[in-house]
Design a protein around this motif. Sequence first.
Motif, PDB file in Angstrom:
ATOM      1  N   SER A 153       2.157  -3.559   9.944  1.00  0.00           N
ATOM      2  CA  SER A 153       1.962  -4.537   8.880  1.00  0.00           C
ATOM      3  C   SER A 153       1.016  -5.641   9.335  1.00  0.00           C
ATOM      4  N   SER A 154       0.402  -6.260   8.378  1.00  0.00           N
ATOM      5  CA  SER A 154      -0.396  -7.441   8.669  1.00  0.00           C
ATOM      6  C   SER A 154       0.066  -8.516   7.686  1.00  0.00           C
ATOM      7  N   LEU A 155       0.785  -9.509   8.230  1.00  0.00           N
ATOM      8  CA  LEU A 155       1.369 -10.523   7.342  1.00  0.00           C
ATOM      9  C   LEU A 155       0.286 -11.368   6.671  1.00  0.00           C
ATOM     10  N   LEU A 156      -0.828 -11.562   7.378  1.00  0.00           N
ATOM     11  CA  LEU A 156      -1.888 -12.385   6.794  1.00  0.00           C
ATOM     12  C   LEU A 156      -2.521 -11.680   5.598  1.00  0.00           C
ATOM     13  N   LYS A 157      -2.760 -10.380   5.774  1.00  0.00           N
ATOM     14  CA  LYS A 157      -3.383  -9.623   4.668  1.00  0.00           C
ATOM     15  C   LYS A 157      -2.346  -9.025   3.724  1.00  0.00           C
ATOM     16  N   LEU A 158      -1.082  -9.141   4.120  1.00  0.00           N
ATOM     17  CA  LEU A 158       0.028  -8.545   3.359  1.00  0.00           C
ATOM     18  C   LEU A 158      -0.144  -7.039   3.199  1.00  0.00           C
ATOM     19  N   GLU A 159      -0.585  -6.411   4.303  1.00  0.00           N
ATOM     20  CA  GLU A 159      -0.785  -4.957   4.263  1.00  0.00           C
ATOM     21  C   GLU A 159       0.330  -4.283   5.056  1.00  0.00           C
ATOM     22  N   PHE A 160       0.808  -3.184   4.520  1.00  0.00           N
ATOM     23  CA  PHE A 160       1.910  -2.456   5.159  1.00  0.00           C
ATOM     24  C   PHE A 160       1.599  -0.965   5.134  1.00  0.00           C
ATOM     25  N   GLY A 161       2.264  -0.228   5.993  1.00  0.00           N
ATOM     26  CA  GLY A 161       2.055   1.215   5.962  1.00  0.00           C
ATOM     27  C   GLY A 161       2.850   1.905   7.039  1.00  0.00           C
ATOM     28  N   TRP A 162       2.863   3.210   6.992  1.00  0.00           N
ATOM     29  CA  TRP A 162       3.492   3.994   8.051  1.00  0.00           C
ATOM     30  C   TRP A 162       2.750   5.315   8.199  1.00  0.00           C
ATOM     31  N   THR A 185       6.395  12.413   3.821  1.00  0.00           N
ATOM     32  CA  THR A 185       5.025  11.975   3.549  1.00  0.00           C
ATOM     33  C   THR A 185       4.263  11.824   4.857  1.00  0.00           C
ATOM     34  N   GLY A 186       2.944  11.833   4.733  1.00  0.00           N
ATOM     35  CA  GLY A 186       2.099  11.538   5.885  1.00  0.00           C
ATOM     36  C   GLY A 186       1.801  10.044   5.861  1.00  0.00           C
ATOM     37  N   ILE A 187       0.529   9.708   6.004  1.00  0.00           N
ATOM     38  CA  ILE A 187       0.159   8.283   6.067  1.00  0.00           C
ATOM     39  C   ILE A 187       0.309   7.623   4.698  1.00  0.00           C
ATOM     40  N   VAL A 188       0.980   6.479   4.714  1.00  0.00           N
ATOM     41  CA  VAL A 188       1.154   5.701   3.474  1.00  0.00           C
ATOM     42  C   VAL A 188       0.653   4.283   3.749  1.00  0.00           C
ATOM     43  N   GLU A 189      -0.194   3.793   2.874  1.00  0.00           N
ATOM     44  CA  GLU A 189      -0.716   2.429   3.041  1.00  0.00           C
ATOM     45  C   GLU A 189      -0.578   1.689   1.709  1.00  0.00           C
ATOM     46  N   PHE A 190      -0.190   0.417   1.778  1.00  0.00           N
ATOM     47  CA  PHE A 190      -0.179  -0.380   0.551  1.00  0.00           C
ATOM     48  C   PHE A 190      -0.326  -1.873   0.873  1.00  0.00           C
ATOM     49  N   ARG A 191      -0.733  -2.631  -0.130  1.00  0.00           N
ATOM     50  CA  ARG A 191      -0.938  -4.065   0.073  1.00  0.00           C
ATOM     51  C   ARG A 191      -0.244  -4.846  -1.034  1.00  0.00           C
ATOM     52  N   TYR A 204       6.894  -8.635  -6.540  1.00  0.00           N
ATOM     53  CA  TYR A 204       6.390  -7.706  -5.530  1.00  0.00           C
ATOM     54  C   TYR A 204       5.410  -6.760  -6.229  1.00  0.00           C
ATOM     55  N   VAL A 205       4.134  -7.097  -6.100  1.00  0.00           N
ATOM     56  CA  VAL A 205       3.114  -6.319  -6.810  1.00  0.00           C
ATOM     57  C   VAL A 205       2.228  -5.612  -5.795  1.00  0.00           C
ATOM     58  N   ILE A 206       2.236  -4.278  -5.897  1.00  0.00           N
ATOM     59  CA  ILE A 206       1.367  -3.480  -5.026  1.00  0.00           C
ATOM     60  C   ILE A 206       0.224  -2.974  -5.911  1.00  0.00           C
ATOM     61  N   GLU A 207      -0.992  -3.404  -5.580  1.00  0.00           N
ATOM     62  CA  GLU A 207      -2.111  -3.009  -6.447  1.00  0.00           C
ATOM     63  C   GLU A 207      -2.533  -1.575  -6.186  1.00  0.00           C
ATOM     64  N   GLU A 208      -2.601  -1.226  -4.934  1.00  0.00           N
ATOM     65  CA  GLU A 208      -3.088   0.122  -4.599  1.00  0.00           C
ATOM     66  C   GLU A 208      -2.217   0.691  -3.485  1.00  0.00           C
ATOM     67  N   MET A 209      -1.777   1.887  -3.668  1.00  0.00           N
ATOM     68  CA  MET A 209      -0.943   2.516  -2.643  1.00  0.00           C
ATOM     69  C   MET A 209      -1.458   3.938  -2.449  1.00  0.00           C
ATOM     70  N   PHE A 242       8.770  -6.231  -9.988  1.00  0.00           N
ATOM     71  CA  PHE A 242       8.297  -5.196  -9.058  1.00  0.00           C
ATOM     72  C   PHE A 242       7.274  -4.329  -9.783  1.00  0.00           C
ATOM     73  N   LEU A 243       6.148  -4.101  -9.114  1.00  0.00           N
ATOM     74  CA  LEU A 243       5.108  -3.276  -9.754  1.00  0.00           C
ATOM     75  C   LEU A 243       4.262  -2.569  -8.706  1.00  0.00           C
ATOM     76  N   ILE A 244       4.091  -1.278  -8.932  1.00  0.00           N
ATOM     77  CA  ILE A 244       3.058  -0.566  -8.167  1.00  0.00           C
ATOM     78  C   ILE A 244       2.019  -0.161  -9.199  1.00  0.00           C
ATOM     79  N   GLN A 245       0.848  -0.771  -9.113  1.00  0.00           N
ATOM     80  CA  GLN A 245      -0.154  -0.508 -10.146  1.00  0.00           C
ATOM     81  C   GLN A 245      -0.697   0.914 -10.059  1.00  0.00           C
ATOM     82  N   ASN A 246      -0.973   1.349  -8.845  1.00  0.00           N
ATOM     83  CA  ASN A 246      -1.568   2.682  -8.725  1.00  0.00           C
ATOM     84  C   ASN A 246      -1.163   3.337  -7.401  1.00  0.00           C
ATOM     85  N   ILE A 247      -0.754   4.568  -7.500  1.00  0.00           N
ATOM     86  CA  ILE A 247      -0.476   5.329  -6.267  1.00  0.00           C
ATOM     87  C   ILE A 247      -1.393   6.541  -6.270  1.00  0.00           C
TER      88      ILE A 247
END
Lengths: 628, 174
Positions: free
Chosen positions: A51-60, A78-84, A95-100, A352-357
């Motif tokens: 994770s990057s708290l400054l950019k609010l990016e998370f993933g595994w 799942t394989g690599i998952v990234e979201f911000r 909790y809004v995730i624009e792109e995942m 809570f929203l995930i705009q796009n996966i």
Amino acid sequence: MRWKGFIFLIILIAAIVVISIMFMDKWIERGLEKTAELAVGARVEIDGFHSSLLKLEFGWNRLQVTNPKSTMQNIVETGIVEFRLNMPALLRKRYVIEEMTVGDIRSGTERATDGALPKPPPKKKEVKTEPGAVDKAQAALTKEIDKLPVMNFDLDKIKRKLNLDSLIVMADLQIVTRLDSVKKDVTATSDKWQKFYTTFKPDDDLKRIQTEITSIDVNAIRDVPTLVATVDKVNKSRDELNTMYNQVQNTRKDITTDFDRVSQYTKSVDDWFKEDYQRILQKAKLPDLSVRNIGKILFGGTIVYQVDKYLNYIKVARKYLPKKSDKPKKEKPPRMAGQNIRFPDRYGYPTFLIQNIDINGQTGTTNEAPGIKLIGDVTGITNQPWVYGKPTQIELKGERENRPAGTLNGVLNHVTDTSKDSFHVELRNISLNNVAIHKSSYLPQKISKGQATINGTLSFRGDDLFANVDMVAKQLTFNFAESKPSDKFVATVQDVINGMDEITLNSTITGSGDNMDFRMDSNIDELVSKRLKAMGSQALKDTQQKIRARLEAIQKEKLNEANTIYQNKRKEYEDKIDTYRKQIEAEKQRLEEKLQALQKEIDDRKKAEADKAKDKAKDAINNLLKRP
Amino acid sequence: MIIIKLISKFIKVLSSAASPNQIAWGFALGTIPGLTPINALHNAVVLILLIILNVNISSALFALLIYSLFAWMLDPFFHAIGYYVLAEIPALTSFWTSLYNAPIAPLTRFNNTVVMGSFLVAIALLIPHYLLFKWFVRKYRDTWNEKIKKWKITKAITGSKVVKLYLKFKDVGE
């Protein structure tokens, strides 16, 4: 101001920040795993959380969710998952995730270690809730399959068992009770009018009026005042007759209405008969050889199983994507929990929203056998669709060996008060090699070889369900090794299926709540039906005829009892009142004639009196003029 | 053990050199986290105030302990007040909506009925708490101090081994 305290606070905050940076990823990873394990009931493993708290990016790098029913398999991997996360939204506790991006998603993969939890999580107390529209639809579909007749085709056995007397007792015929109740109703109506006629006696009054009118001799009345008095008397009789006439007319109307109401039973008798006939057939367990039922019996379970699967997705969607509701109702929240009141959102941020996966994955569990490769998007996953204002959309495309293999589209629209959910699946030339079939004694365990094209639509608007599945399966070979036919019917069906190269199916389910209509057509229908008819349709027809004749006899006997009372009594009472009406009409006619005669006599006499007076006056004037 | 320590320390604070104002403000501020759910953001502000302002922390901890013991019983009352203020006063709806859409504010969980209800009660009682406790400290020092010191229970608490041990080691490392 306590400066020491201030410095302590700064140090404390700095320490928290440093420790968070050092251990945050591990804490979040473990927190997510624990929370997910509680929800799933089996081990959930996240590898390489970052994770990057400054950019609010998370993933595994990898996520494995164990199948709680089979702990050596993953339900999802799942394989690599990234979201911000969106910062302005986060500051507003949304909790809004624009792109995942979710890479290499697959299901049913083998696990290297057992995914069972050492201590199973405590079972949550099940809260009993009213069944929703989806639950009702699922229950109705299950009922639809359960009530399909058992296809027992040993006619000799059926004939031996066919004891009509005991079948009628077992079937608990409704027509007898219903016709008895009709008879009671007819009798009660008849008694009511019988009672009426005991008090309704217009004969005496009619006779009196008749005598009065006959006794009037216009010529015998000497003066005009007596004539006028007689007219008044006749008018009184006329009023009396009119009252009587109105009463008779109303009574006629009431008799007709009463007996018309009672006669409604005649419209229902056929339906009652059909219901009881079907009831006896069910008890007799006779095979129904109609084309539609054979298709349903063979593939109904399979189709309902598939529809049920998608209905479960909708049920989950309706739980987590609730529909719009108005002012919050006051709840009784648990101690210390309180109730969260929602206010209108001005930025369009739901909680809570995930705009796009962006999803890519495969249906196969290994790289060697990837199955269909899936690529697509899921947009608008939110717990407050009415705030977001757009429905959740699923668009997945499948490819096999670089050729299109199918699509899955879904729209879960919970933006308005009425939820509208739909799925459309199109699968082209999918391999049916070694595909296991929904368990049925009529069907093979497996399709050894073959390919199919499937088109399926499922839509659930509010409480209304519509599902349609079209399937064409070609180049088929089946494996019946484990299905030993238990009777002639199963053997026939298996034989017909075994000899088929192509199977077509079209099934439609429509309805809402408890009322579901399930239709299915298949080319197997006709083939199986033909073979069955050749085998024993005459015997079956005879048996059905025997049941029908017996039921008709019962119905006839009961119906005759009611019909006899109904027809006889209705005619009797209507005739009686019609007779009175005719008598009154005749009297009215005579009365009118008498009245006219009286009126004419009055007019004539008045004229004669006037002429007489005129002559008298004339003579008087002449006499006056003659005088010198 | 912690409770005994706290009570012992509190009794000492009452008769210490600390001013009644400091003790009373400490107590009044301590009632806020005591009455409201502890995991609300406004309690972080209270904590910062307690650290940087010259108020008595022991009395704040004492208030937190005392009020936490019975605050949960008032939960339905807080819920009712919170629901009324948040959902049943139309004139306030636009204000709450603005707050709901402002940054940071939603993190305070102000839209939770229990948080709102208990916070309003705590704020309404802040000054009465301060005044009442200031009066109590003065009264204690003027008239009750000597009497209370003679009570068996006071002797038991202040003379307990645990407290003695605590007092013995409390300055170690300072």
